[in-house]
Motif scaffolding. Structure first.
Motif, short mmCIF file in Angstrom:
data_model
loop_
_atom_site.label_atom_id
_atom_site.label_comp_id
_atom_site.label_asym_id
_atom_site.label_seq_id
_atom_site.Cartn_x
_atom_site.Cartn_y
_atom_site.Cartn_z
N ALA A 12 -0.08 5.70 -9.16
CA ALA A 12 -1.53 5.93 -9.28
C ALA A 12 -2.03 6.78 -8.13
O ALA A 12 -1.48 6.75 -7.02
N ILE A 13 -3.07 7.54 -8.40
CA ILE A 13 -3.70 8.38 -7.38
C ILE A 13 -5.10 7.81 -7.14
O ILE A 13 -5.83 7.53 -8.09
N PHE A 14 -5.47 7.63 -5.87
CA PHE A 14 -6.79 7.11 -5.53
C PHE A 14 -7.63 8.21 -4.91
O PHE A 14 -7.18 8.94 -4.04
N LYS A 15 -8.89 8.30 -5.38
CA LYS A 15 -9.85 9.24 -4.81
C LYS A 15 -11.04 8.42 -4.33
O LYS A 15 -11.48 7.50 -5.02
N THR A 16 -11.57 8.77 -3.18
CA THR A 16 -12.74 8.05 -2.67
C THR A 16 -13.90 9.02 -2.51
O THR A 16 -13.71 10.21 -2.26
N SER A 17 -15.10 8.48 -2.66
CA SER A 17 -16.31 9.27 -2.45
C SER A 17 -17.45 8.31 -2.12
O SER A 17 -17.30 7.10 -2.19
N ARG A 18 -18.58 8.88 -1.77
CA ARG A 18 -19.74 8.04 -1.45
C ARG A 18 -20.34 7.50 -2.74
O ARG A 18 -20.49 8.22 -3.72
N SER A 19 -20.68 6.23 -2.71
CA SER A 19 -21.26 5.63 -3.91
C SER A 19 -22.75 5.44 -3.73
O SER A 19 -23.26 5.40 -2.62
N GLY A 20 -23.44 5.30 -4.84
CA GLY A 20 -24.88 5.05 -4.79
C GLY A 20 -25.14 3.56 -4.76
O GLY A 20 -24.23 2.75 -4.63
N GLY A 21 -26.38 3.19 -4.92
CA GLY A 21 -26.72 1.77 -5.01
C GLY A 21 -27.03 1.15 -3.67
O GLY A 21 -27.38 1.83 -2.70
N LYS A 22 -26.87 -0.19 -3.61
CA LYS A 22 -27.24 -0.95 -2.40
C LYS A 22 -26.36 -0.58 -1.22
O LYS A 22 -25.23 -0.17 -1.38
N VAL A 27 -24.34 3.38 2.67
CA VAL A 27 -24.06 4.22 1.50
C VAL A 27 -23.95 5.68 1.91
O VAL A 27 -23.14 6.43 1.38
N ASN A 28 -24.78 6.09 2.87
CA ASN A 28 -24.82 7.49 3.26
C ASN A 28 -23.64 7.94 4.11
O ASN A 28 -23.36 9.12 4.20
N LYS A 29 -22.94 7.00 4.74
CA LYS A 29 -21.89 7.42 5.64
C LYS A 29 -20.49 6.95 5.29
O LYS A 29 -19.52 7.46 5.80
N VAL A 30 -20.37 5.94 4.41
CA VAL A 30 -19.05 5.38 4.10
C VAL A 30 -18.66 5.72 2.67
O VAL A 30 -19.45 5.59 1.75
N SER A 31 -17.41 6.18 2.51
CA SER A 31 -16.91 6.49 1.16
C SER A 31 -16.32 5.22 0.55
O SER A 31 -15.14 4.94 0.69
N SER A 32 -17.17 4.46 -0.12
CA SER A 32 -16.71 3.17 -0.66
C SER A 32 -16.40 3.23 -2.15
O SER A 32 -15.78 2.31 -2.68
N LYS A 33 -16.82 4.28 -2.83
CA LYS A 33 -16.52 4.42 -4.26
C LYS A 33 -15.06 4.83 -4.42
O LYS A 33 -14.59 5.75 -3.75
N VAL A 34 -14.32 4.14 -5.30
CA VAL A 34 -12.90 4.43 -5.48
C VAL A 34 -12.67 4.79 -6.95
O VAL A 34 -13.14 4.10 -7.85
N GLU A 35 -11.94 5.88 -7.16
CA GLU A 35 -11.55 6.30 -8.51
C GLU A 35 -10.03 6.28 -8.57
O GLU A 35 -9.36 6.91 -7.76
N LEU A 36 -9.50 5.56 -9.55
CA LEU A 36 -8.06 5.48 -9.75
C LEU A 36 -7.70 6.41 -10.90
O LEU A 36 -8.32 6.35 -11.95
N VAL A 37 -6.73 7.29 -10.69
CA VAL A 37 -6.28 8.21 -11.73
C VAL A 37 -4.84 7.83 -12.06
O VAL A 37 -3.97 7.81 -11.18
N PHE A 38 -4.60 7.53 -13.34
CA PHE A 38 -3.29 7.04 -13.77
C PHE A 38 -2.80 7.90 -14.93
O PHE A 38 -3.51 8.08 -15.92
#
Length: 136
Positions: A12-22, A27-38
């Motif tokens: 699997a390949i993991f990509k991270t980016s900044r997420s919206g929401g709470k 939210v503005n400084k940490v890349s907590s959104k994770v996308e798994l590409v399989f």
């Protein structure tokens, strides 16, 4: 039979980016959104039949290149979101690999047919007895 979690993680390949929401400033400084590409096609653990089954059942979730994308951004932690994507992938693969048994049509037993017809006759007689007698 599903592959071990470690084998899935290797392919699997993991990509991270900044997420919206709470999260406020987090939210503005940490890349907590994770996308798994399989990629189902290049994953060596599955047989050709299983790959065909997975592609067929997950076709609405695959992109044009045949890659499966799973996104998690519910948690404020990148690690927790990564765990969520892995859990979602394993759950998806588990559900997609289940082959439903073919239904065997059965006949209605004669006793049940007779019982239904008998009940119909009783109801018809009851309603017939409520009518006014004809003057023939």
């Amino acid at each position: 039979m599903l592959p071990a979690r470690e084998e899935i993680l290797r392919s699997a390949i993991f990509k991270t980016s900044r997420s919206g929401g709470k999260g406020g400033q987090n939210v503005n400084k940490v890349s907590s959104k994770v996308e798994l590409v399989f990629n189902i096609e290049t994953f060596a653990y599955f047989t050709d039949e299983e790959k065909v089954l997975l592609k067929e059942k997950l076709q609405h979730r695959l992109d044009s290149e045949g890659l499966l994308h799973i996104v998690a951004q519910e948690d404020r932690s990148q690690l927790l979101n990564k765990e969520r994507t892995i859990a979602k992938l394993i759950d998806l693969l588990k559900k997609a690999l289940i082959v439903q048994k073919k239904r065997k049509p059965t006949k209605i037993p004669k006793g049940i047919i007779e019982k239904r017809l008998k009940n119909k006759a009783v109801t018809a007689n009851r309603k017939e007895s409520r009518k006014k007698p004809s003057i023939d």
